[in-house]
Design an enzyme around this catalytic site. Structure first.
Site, PDB file in Angstrom:
ATOM      1  N   TYR A 154     -20.937   5.898  -6.801  1.00  0.00           N
ATOM      2  CA  TYR A 154     -21.127   6.462  -8.154  1.00  0.00           C
ATOM      3  C   TYR A 154     -22.106   7.637  -8.101  1.00  0.00           C
ATOM      4  O   TYR A 154     -21.823   8.719  -8.616  1.00  0.00           O
ATOM      5  CB  TYR A 154     -21.652   5.352  -9.065  1.00  0.00           C
ATOM      6  CG  TYR A 154     -21.879   5.742 -10.508  1.00  0.00           C
ATOM      7  CD1 TYR A 154     -20.825   6.082 -11.343  1.00  0.00           C
ATOM      8  CD2 TYR A 154     -23.171   5.727 -11.051  1.00  0.00           C
ATOM      9  CE1 TYR A 154     -21.035   6.402 -12.680  1.00  0.00           C
ATOM     10  CE2 TYR A 154     -23.395   6.042 -12.378  1.00  0.00           C
ATOM     11  CZ  TYR A 154     -22.332   6.382 -13.195  1.00  0.00           C
ATOM     12  OH  TYR A 154     -22.546   6.697 -14.523  1.00  0.00           O
ATOM     13  N   LYS A 158     -21.338  11.541  -8.934  1.00  0.00           N
ATOM     14  CA  LYS A 158     -21.967  12.180 -10.102  1.00  0.00           C
ATOM     15  C   LYS A 158     -22.828  13.376  -9.682  1.00  0.00           C
ATOM     16  O   LYS A 158     -22.919  14.373 -10.402  1.00  0.00           O
ATOM     17  CB  LYS A 158     -22.801  11.162 -10.881  1.00  0.00           C
ATOM     18  CG  LYS A 158     -21.964  10.152 -11.652  1.00  0.00           C
ATOM     19  CD  LYS A 158     -21.230  10.806 -12.823  1.00  0.00           C
ATOM     20  CE  LYS A 158     -20.566   9.778 -13.717  1.00  0.00           C
ATOM     21  NZ  LYS A 158     -19.962  10.352 -14.919  1.00  0.00           N
TER      22      LYS A 158
HETATM   23  N1  LIG Z   1     -23.608   3.557 -20.054  1.00  0.00           N
HETATM   24  C1  LIG Z   1     -24.562   4.066 -19.287  1.00  0.00           C
HETATM   25  O1  LIG Z   1     -25.667   3.503 -19.137  1.00  0.00           O
HETATM   26  C2  LIG Z   1     -24.320   5.388 -18.605  1.00  0.00           C
HETATM   27  C3  LIG Z   1     -25.399   5.965 -17.918  1.00  0.00           C
HETATM   28  C4  LIG Z   1     -25.217   7.173 -17.276  1.00  0.00           C
HETATM   29  C5  LIG Z   1     -23.991   7.825 -17.346  1.00  0.00           C
HETATM   30  N2  LIG Z   1     -22.949   7.249 -18.018  1.00  0.00           N
HETATM   31  C6  LIG Z   1     -21.689   7.973 -18.055  1.00  0.00           C
HETATM   32  O2  LIG Z   1     -21.220   8.050 -19.391  1.00  0.00           O
HETATM   33  C7  LIG Z   1     -19.802   8.157 -19.383  1.00  0.00           C
HETATM   34  C8  LIG Z   1     -19.199   7.159 -20.332  1.00  0.00           C
HETATM   35  O3  LIG Z   1     -19.539   5.871 -19.904  1.00  0.00           O
HETATM   36  P1  LIG Z   1     -19.651   4.623 -20.902  1.00  0.00           P
HETATM   37  O4  LIG Z   1     -20.859   3.899 -20.497  1.00  0.00           O
HETATM   38  O5  LIG Z   1     -19.469   5.065 -22.301  1.00  0.00           O
HETATM   39  O6  LIG Z   1     -18.377   3.781 -20.379  1.00  0.00           O
HETATM   40  P2  LIG Z   1     -17.431   2.736 -21.139  1.00  0.00           P
HETATM   41  O7  LIG Z   1     -18.065   2.176 -22.353  1.00  0.00           O
HETATM   42  O8  LIG Z   1     -16.982   1.808 -20.085  1.00  0.00           O
HETATM   43  O9  LIG Z   1     -16.200   3.650 -21.616  1.00  0.00           O
HETATM   44  C9  LIG Z   1     -15.422   4.305 -20.670  1.00  0.00           C
HETATM   45  C10 LIG Z   1     -14.275   5.026 -21.366  1.00  0.00           C
HETATM   46  O10 LIG Z   1     -13.547   5.748 -20.393  1.00  0.00           O
HETATM   47  C11 LIG Z   1     -12.188   5.276 -20.327  1.00  0.00           C
HETATM   48  N3  LIG Z   1     -11.782   5.384 -18.926  1.00  0.00           N
HETATM   49  C12 LIG Z   1     -12.332   4.757 -17.866  1.00  0.00           C
HETATM   50  N4  LIG Z   1     -11.701   5.110 -16.734  1.00  0.00           N
HETATM   51  C13 LIG Z   1     -10.739   5.994 -17.097  1.00  0.00           C
HETATM   52  C14 LIG Z   1      -9.749   6.705 -16.378  1.00  0.00           C
HETATM   53  N5  LIG Z   1      -9.629   6.588 -15.051  1.00  0.00           N
HETATM   54  N6  LIG Z   1      -8.908   7.527 -17.057  1.00  0.00           N
HETATM   55  C15 LIG Z   1      -9.026   7.657 -18.402  1.00  0.00           C
HETATM   56  N7  LIG Z   1      -9.944   7.007 -19.135  1.00  0.00           N
HETATM   57  C16 LIG Z   1     -10.787   6.171 -18.477  1.00  0.00           C
HETATM   58  C17 LIG Z   1     -12.265   3.850 -20.916  1.00  0.00           C
HETATM   59  O11 LIG Z   1     -11.034   3.387 -21.469  1.00  0.00           O
HETATM   60  P3  LIG Z   1      -9.924   2.634 -20.551  1.00  0.00           P
HETATM   61  O12 LIG Z   1     -10.636   1.527 -19.834  1.00  0.00           O
HETATM   62  O13 LIG Z   1      -8.884   2.163 -21.542  1.00  0.00           O
HETATM   63  O14 LIG Z   1      -9.376   3.669 -19.619  1.00  0.00           O
HETATM   64  C18 LIG Z   1     -13.289   4.081 -22.022  1.00  0.00           C
HETATM   65  O15 LIG Z   1     -12.699   4.725 -23.126  1.00  0.00           O
HETATM   66  C19 LIG Z   1     -19.380   7.991 -17.920  1.00  0.00           C
HETATM   67  O16 LIG Z   1     -19.179   9.257 -17.350  1.00  0.00           O
HETATM   68  C20 LIG Z   1     -20.573   7.319 -17.287  1.00  0.00           C
HETATM   69  O17 LIG Z   1     -20.652   7.563 -15.901  1.00  0.00           O
HETATM   70  C21 LIG Z   1     -23.091   6.033 -18.648  1.00  0.00           C
END
Ligand SMILES: NC(=O)c1ccc[n+]([C@@H]2O[C@H](COP(=O)([O-])OP(=O)(O)OC[C@H]3O[C@@H](n4cnc5c(N)ncnc54)[C@H](OP(=O)(O)O)[C@@H]3O)[C@@H](O)[C@H]2O)c1
Length: 268
Positions: A154, A158
């Site tokens: 990851y 990133k």
């Molecule tokens: N949450 C944190 O603490 C955190 C921290 C740092 C960075 N981030 C970043 O923030 C972003 C969003 O993360 P989140 O935490 O909001 O995740 P999340 O709640 O798991 O949501 C992920 C979203 O992306 C979709 N998705 C996942 N894989 C996909 C694929 N291969 N193709 C198309 N859609 C896909 C999922 O729907 P489906 O499963 O239906 O595809 C869902 O809509 C990511 O880039 C993550 O790395 C998150």
């Protein structure tokens, strides 16, 4: 959002927009008056989200180049333009020590987290932005700035996305701005395995005293995508509640600082 920041009537594509940070971004863009096209793999979630936002959507995996092509085509056909692209979809797999990681799974992480972002930028560039301009925001992570246990795939992907952001900012200026937002720990499904068992402990260690909510990150993404950020490109906006400075403000760091200060030379 109290201001549309010039987003009213613009068209946006948001990946991973059916829950968590992507959904919050899509909602805030729609609130600002933008036309929104969403994607994720679960078709029912995509339908529900597109209907809620009064927008459009296409279910599919961003790792699939054919889906990326169809997504861009759909937005151009329905909206006639794509002014904003938010590369938010990502995977945090494979989880584990790099010495144990299957290189094919490692490559899959790069396909979703880096290659898909590039393919989408290429699509919107050739389809609209090269002639008309636009803004791209990539969602990276605070963790890309340092190493961490078992998140090697990851983290490296990133970090590559962060570099891609800056490279594209250079290549696509002046017409297209490319920036990133790097979230700290946010209350979403992807990070549930971290915050659910330890939210109080994590929050207590953060300068701002709580973990992030998807809306905290979305406000930064939408702002960078808007005209309010018209002179910003190649930037990474850290939205982490102070995670990055936590170490410097720990009790131990204070103790070391106090000791060193007492040994400091007198001011001239
Ligand atoms: N949450 C944190 O603490 C955190 C921290 C740092 C960075 N981030 C970043 O923030 C972003 C969003 O993360 P989140 O935490 O909001 O995740 P999340 O709640 O798991 O949501 C992920 C979203 O992306 C979709 N998705 C996942 N894989 C996909 C694929 N291969 N193709 C198309 N859609 C896909 C999922 O729907 P489906 O499963 O239906 O595809 C869902 O809509 C990511 O880039 C993550 O790395 C998150």
């Amino acid at each position: 959002m109290t201001s549309s920041y010039g987003l009213a009537g613009r068209a946006a594509v948001v990946t991973g927009a059916t829950r968590g940070i992507g959904l919050a971004v899509a909602r805030q863009l729609a609130d600002a008056g933008a036309l929104v096209c969403v994607t994720a793999r679960d078709a029912a979630d995509v339908r529900r989200t597109a209907a809620e936002l009064g927008g459009i959507g296409l279910a599919g995996d961003v790792a699939d180049p054919e889906h990326v092509r169809a997504l861009v085509e759909l937005a151009l056909r329905e909206f006639g333009r794509i002014d904003v692209l938010v590369n938010n979809a990502a995977t945090n797999q494979p989880y584990g020590l790099l010495m144990d990681v299957d290189p094919d799974a490692w490559r899959d992480a790069f396909t979703v987290n880096v290659e898909a972002a590039l393919r989408l930028v290429q699509g919107v560039w050739h389809g609209w932005m090269r002639e008309h301009g636009g803004a791209v925001v990539n969602v990276c992570t605070e963790g890309a700035g340092h190493v961490g246990p078992r998140v090697g795939a990851y983290g490296t992907s990133k970090a590559a996305l962060l570099h891609l952001t800056q490279q594209l900012a250079g290549e696509l200026a002046p017409g297209v701005r490319v920036n990133s937002v790097s979230p700290g720990l946010v209350r979403t499904e992807m990070a549930r395995f971290v915050w659910e068992p330890g939210e109080e402990e994590v929050a207590a260690g953060l300068p701002l005293g709580r973990i992030g909510e998807p809306e905290d990150i979305a406000r930064a993404v939408v702002w960078l995508a808007s005209d309010a950020a018209e002179w910003i490109t190649g930037a990474d906006l850290l939205v982490d509640g102070g995670t990055r400075v936590r170490a410097a403000y720990s009790a131990q760091a204070y103790a070391v600082h106090d000791r060193l200060r007492s040994a400091a030379p007198p001011r001239p």
